[in-house]
Design a protein around this motif. Structure first.
Motif, short mmCIF file in Angstrom:
data_model
loop_
_atom_site.label_atom_id
_atom_site.label_comp_id
_atom_site.label_asym_id
_atom_site.label_seq_id
_atom_site.Cartn_x
_atom_site.Cartn_y
_atom_site.Cartn_z
N ALA A 129 3.44 6.69 -7.96
CA ALA A 129 3.60 6.28 -6.56
C ALA A 129 4.20 4.89 -6.51
CB ALA A 129 2.26 6.30 -5.84
N ILE A 130 5.06 4.66 -5.54
CA ILE A 130 5.65 3.34 -5.31
C ILE A 130 5.24 2.88 -3.91
CG2 ILE A 130 7.77 2.02 -4.98
CD1 ILE A 130 9.12 3.73 -7.02
N LEU A 131 4.73 1.67 -3.82
CA LEU A 131 4.41 1.05 -2.54
C LEU A 131 5.56 0.13 -2.17
CD1 LEU A 131 0.67 0.15 -3.24
CD2 LEU A 131 1.54 2.12 -1.95
N GLY A 132 6.30 0.50 -1.12
CA GLY A 132 7.44 -0.30 -0.70
C GLY A 132 8.76 0.38 -0.97
N ALA A 133 9.83 -0.19 -0.39
CA ALA A 133 11.15 0.44 -0.52
C ALA A 133 12.28 -0.58 -0.53
CB ALA A 133 11.36 1.43 0.63
N VAL A 193 0.62 3.51 -10.24
CA VAL A 193 0.99 2.97 -8.93
C VAL A 193 1.80 1.70 -9.15
CG1 VAL A 193 0.15 2.09 -6.72
CG2 VAL A 193 -1.16 3.85 -7.95
N VAL A 194 2.98 1.64 -8.56
CA VAL A 194 3.82 0.44 -8.66
C VAL A 194 3.91 -0.20 -7.28
CG1 VAL A 194 6.03 -0.52 -9.38
CG2 VAL A 194 5.17 1.56 -10.48
N ALA A 195 3.34 -1.39 -7.16
CA ALA A 195 3.36 -2.13 -5.89
C ALA A 195 4.53 -3.10 -5.90
CB ALA A 195 2.05 -2.87 -5.68
N THR A 196 5.49 -2.91 -4.99
CA THR A 196 6.70 -3.72 -4.97
C THR A 196 6.82 -4.56 -3.71
OG1 THR A 196 8.09 -2.06 -3.88
CG2 THR A 196 7.86 -1.89 -6.27
N THR A 197 5.74 -4.69 -2.95
CA THR A 197 5.77 -5.34 -1.64
C THR A 197 5.48 -6.83 -1.72
OG1 THR A 197 3.48 -4.63 -1.37
CG2 THR A 197 5.17 -3.25 -0.39
N PRO A 198 5.83 -7.61 -0.68
CA PRO A 198 5.56 -9.04 -0.66
C PRO A 198 4.06 -9.36 -0.66
CG PRO A 198 7.23 -8.46 0.97
CD PRO A 198 6.64 -7.17 0.48
N ALA A 199 3.74 -10.61 -0.94
CA ALA A 199 2.35 -11.06 -1.01
C ALA A 199 1.61 -10.74 0.28
CB ALA A 199 2.31 -12.56 -1.28
N GLY A 200 0.41 -10.21 0.14
CA GLY A 200 -0.46 -9.90 1.26
C GLY A 200 -0.31 -8.50 1.82
N THR A 201 0.80 -7.84 1.51
CA THR A 201 1.08 -6.54 2.12
C THR A 201 0.06 -5.47 1.72
OG1 THR A 201 3.44 -7.09 2.06
CG2 THR A 201 2.86 -4.78 2.47
N PHE A 217 0.72 -1.30 -11.48
CA PHE A 217 1.74 -2.28 -11.86
C PHE A 217 2.09 -3.03 -10.59
CE2 PHE A 217 5.48 -2.74 -15.01
CZ PHE A 217 5.66 -4.06 -14.66
N ASP A 218 1.58 -4.24 -10.43
CA ASP A 218 1.83 -5.06 -9.25
C ASP A 218 2.86 -6.12 -9.62
OD1 ASP A 218 1.69 -6.81 -7.04
OD2 ASP A 218 -0.39 -6.26 -6.66
N VAL A 219 4.04 -6.09 -9.00
CA VAL A 219 5.14 -6.94 -9.43
C VAL A 219 4.96 -8.40 -9.03
CG1 VAL A 219 6.75 -5.01 -9.38
CG2 VAL A 219 6.58 -6.53 -7.40
N LEU A 220 3.93 -8.73 -8.27
CA LEU A 220 3.68 -10.13 -7.91
C LEU A 220 3.02 -10.87 -9.07
CD1 LEU A 220 2.31 -9.61 -4.30
CD2 LEU A 220 4.57 -10.47 -4.95
N TYR A 221 3.24 -12.18 -9.12
CA TYR A 221 2.53 -13.00 -10.11
C TYR A 221 1.96 -14.28 -9.50
CZ TYR A 221 6.88 -15.74 -10.43
OH TYR A 221 7.99 -16.52 -10.15
N GLU A 222 2.31 -14.54 -8.24
CA GLU A 222 1.76 -15.71 -7.56
C GLU A 222 1.71 -15.43 -6.07
OE1 GLU A 222 2.34 -20.57 -7.73
OE2 GLU A 222 4.08 -19.27 -7.91
N PRO A 223 0.53 -15.49 -5.42
CA PRO A 223 -0.78 -15.77 -6.03
C PRO A 223 -1.28 -14.57 -6.84
CG PRO A 223 -1.04 -15.19 -3.72
CD PRO A 223 0.45 -15.28 -3.97
N TRP A 224 -2.08 -14.87 -7.85
CA TRP A 224 -2.62 -13.83 -8.72
C TRP A 224 -4.08 -14.12 -9.03
CZ3 TRP A 224 -0.87 -9.20 -9.87
CH2 TRP A 224 -1.52 -8.47 -10.86
N PRO A 225 -4.92 -13.08 -9.05
CA PRO A 225 -4.59 -11.69 -8.77
C PRO A 225 -4.47 -11.42 -7.28
CG PRO A 225 -6.92 -11.87 -9.22
CD PRO A 225 -6.34 -13.24 -9.45
#
Length: 279
Positions: A129-133, A193-201, A217-225
């Motif tokens: 599954a991918i979160l975001g587009a 699950v691959v989360a590709t959305t901006p922080a907070g989404t 797999f959450d592509v964010l690294y800041e803020p983390w986690p």
């Protein structure tokens, strides 16, 4: 030709905004591990309008460039050649200047994502599954084309985004089903699950993490986690972070620009973690 340690060569990351970029930390760490004392790596604030002039001002000491938003597509007309990987998603995050003066574009985000998965022992999944587009979602689809044997479900907010993801799926030969963002909690039951959305989404999805989650797999690294990653980890699921992706794509960039390998990812990860802890 592999770089000599004393060669005075330059590389940099370009984008706008660029002040937050960890790329200088990671690439400099790689140069240290490889003993490339003559190499430097900087960051430059460059937007789409300023990119052609920046290119024209580069001298023969330049080995390569890393590109972030909004330049990954804007750079393509300025290049002599792009790799099949970059062409598959119409996005270049790496430019290598060859000895004969050619500008060659590549994309290390896609193989970097695959490498980050494989580092955690994930060679193949039967669905995802991918979160975001957005732009990152298309790279995620390209990576999933290499590891997912079945259908990918993309959770999106609009019919236009849904159509785009289905088009990317056709182009990348990935079976894509789209679903409304309102049902995104269903995504959390997928094997990957691959989360590709901006922080907070994805914060609101944290309470919906299942009792036995698989891989996030959450592509964010800041803020983390992120809230989702924290709840996922607490429930015992495997979590791959945006720093993991950043490290592996940087490893590949360094190898392309310097001709040196292998580049140790652990050294880059340690440098990145230290820099983030000091912010």
């Amino acid at each position: 030709m592999p770089a000599r340690a004393t060669d005075a060569r330059r590389a940099a990351v370009l984008g706008s905004p660029i002040g937050h970029s960890l790329s200088p930390v990671l690439h400099r760490a790689a140069y240290g591990e490889l003993g490339l004392t003559g190499w430097s790596y900087d960051r430059f604030e460059v937007d789409e309008a300023g990119l052609p002039a920046f290119f024209e001002g580069l001298g023969p000491e330049w080995a390569g460039l890393s590109l972030t938003m909004p330049l990954k597509r804007a750079v393509i007309p300025l290049l002599d050649e792009i790799s099949e990987t970059a062409a598959s998603v119409e996005a270049v995050n790496t430019v290598v200047f060859t000895e004969d003066g050619r500008r060659v574009g590549d994309n290390t985000d896609i193989p970097g994502m695959v490498a980050a998965l494989r580092e955690r022992g994930i060679e193949q999944v039967d669905s995802a599954a991918i979160l975001g587009a957005g732009a990152t979602a298309s790279s995620a689809l390209a990576a999933l084309a290499r590891v997912c044997t079945g259908e990918v479900t993309a959770y999106v907010r609009s019919a236009a985004r849904a159509a785009e993801m289905r088009q990317w799926g056709e182009r990348l030969d990935v079976g894509v089903r789209t679903a409304d963002w309102a049902d995104a909690a269903e995504a959390l039951r997928a094997p990957l699950v691959v989360a590709t959305t901006p922080a907070g989404t994805t914060d609101a999805l944290a309470p919906a993490v299942p009792e036995r989650p698989a891989v996030l797999f959450d592509v964010l690294y800041e803020p983390w986690p992120t809230a989702l990653a924290a709840r996922w980890s607490l429930a015992g699921g495997a979590v791959i972070s945006g720093l993991d992706l950043l490290v592996h794509q940087a490893v590949l960039q360094v190898e392309l620009m310097t001709g040196r390998s292998p580049v140790p990812p652990d050294a880059l990860r340690a440098a990145g973690e230290k820099a983030l802890s000091e912010r």
